[in-house]
Design an enzyme around this catalytic site. Structure first.
Site, PDB file in Angstrom:
ATOM      1  N   VAL A 162      -4.103   6.910  46.032  1.00 53.30           N
ATOM      2  CA  VAL A 162      -4.667   8.122  45.426  1.00 53.30           C
ATOM      3  C   VAL A 162      -3.582   9.197  45.327  1.00 53.30           C
ATOM      4  CG1 VAL A 162      -6.447   9.891  45.615  1.00 53.30           C
ATOM      5  CG2 VAL A 162      -6.942   7.554  46.307  1.00 53.30           C
ATOM      6  N   TYR A 163      -2.831   9.334  46.392  1.00 53.12           N
ATOM      7  CA  TYR A 163      -1.749  10.329  46.405  1.00 53.12           C
ATOM      8  C   TYR A 163      -0.740  10.049  45.283  1.00 53.12           C
ATOM      9  CZ  TYR A 163       2.481  12.704  48.001  1.00 53.12           C
ATOM     10  OH  TYR A 163       3.617  13.466  48.068  1.00 53.12           O
TER      11      TYR A 163
END
Ligand code: NAP
Length: 243
Positions: free
Chosen positions: A150-151
């Site tokens: 996600v990052y």
């Protein structure tokens, strides 16, 4: 000095890379606004940058994941000549364990917040015919790190926005990115622990970066020394992109 008569806003300027960037911009002559969620940390950061009490560094509390807070920040900080989109959220989770609130928090902080902050602050830059925006992304936009899905995706969006904005806001407003590799900061130690040192050892330069080393590149891109640079990324990663 090269940033005399300029106002710079550094999101997440109360710790780590943002704090060192704010220090560098202030040393180059800018009036600096720093933000963060923690007011006490904000006050302490102002004192460590503005050691002579000149009043040229101020703190505005803001949560980049909250749109109302982003709007209030633009109101209280603006107009600005330099914007550094540095505040970031980087919790790790394997994809199969990622929950929806965590996913949204990362994208709201790393993409939606900077996006609308730029939309609110860039009209002044365009009007005055001068401005510089620097987005802090990551080596993980180019490399696969387990647990960073996600990052990495959120920072890849910011890297993409760098290119779009560079074209959309040309010729007077420059937009660039700095992509750090593993950098030893308070925040990274909380999220990833000493594992960050292992990542640093795998780099050609064999160590983690220091916040100051990343800030040097941000200050350069914000300054007139980078007057012919836009839509670019400086990789400050100990050689991480080379391997
Ligand atoms: N350190 C690394 O290894 C590394 C590598 C690549 C890229 N980066 C990127 O570099 C940037 C800075 O990282 P860092 O390591 O210096 O982090 P840090 O030491 O944790 O500092 C983060 C700063 O951002 C603020 N912040 C965090 N979440 C926020 C939110 N939702 N709203 C407003 N402010 C927020 C923090 O203040 P409060 O907590 O008080 O809000 C603090 O001032 C991030 O974008 C990160 O993704 C870091």
């Amino acid at each position: 000095m090269e940033l005399d008569n300029q106002v710079a806003l550094v999101t997440g300027g109360t710790a780590g890379i943002g704090l060192e960037t704010a220090r560098g911009l202030a040393a180059a002559g800018a009036e600096v606004v720093i933000t963060g969620r923690d007011v006490e940390r904000g006050k302490q950061a102002v004192d460590t940058i503005d050691t002579i009490g000149s009043g040229r560094v101020r703190f505005v509390q803001a949560d980049l994941s909250d749109l109302a807070s982003v709007a209030a920040l633009a109101e209280q900080a603006g107009p600005v000549d330099v914007l550094v989109n540095n505040a970031g959220s980087f919790p790790a989770a394997p994809t199969v364990e990622q929950d929806v609130p965590g996913f949204e928090m990362v994208f709201n902080t790393n993409v939606r917040g900077p996006y609308f902050l730029v939309a609110m602050l860039v009209p002044h830059m365009l009007e005055q015919g001068r401005g510089a925006i620097v987005n802090v992304t990551t080596l993980a936009t180019l490399k696969g790190y387990p647990g960073a899905s996600v990052y990495s995706a959120s920072k890849s969006a910011l890297a993409s926005l760098t290119r779009t904005w560079a074209v959309e806001f040309a010729p007077h407003v420059r937009v660039n990115s700095v992509a750090p590799g593993s950098t030893r900061t308070e925040g990274v130690l909380v999220e990833w622990g000493e594992g960050v040192e292992e990542l640093g050892r795998a780099m050609p330069l064999g160590r983690t970066g220091r916040a100051r080393e990343i800030a040097e590149a941000v200050v350069f891109l914000a300054s007139p020394r980078a007057s012919y640079v836009t839509g670019s990324t400086i990789h400050v990663d100990g050689g991480g992109t080379a391997v």
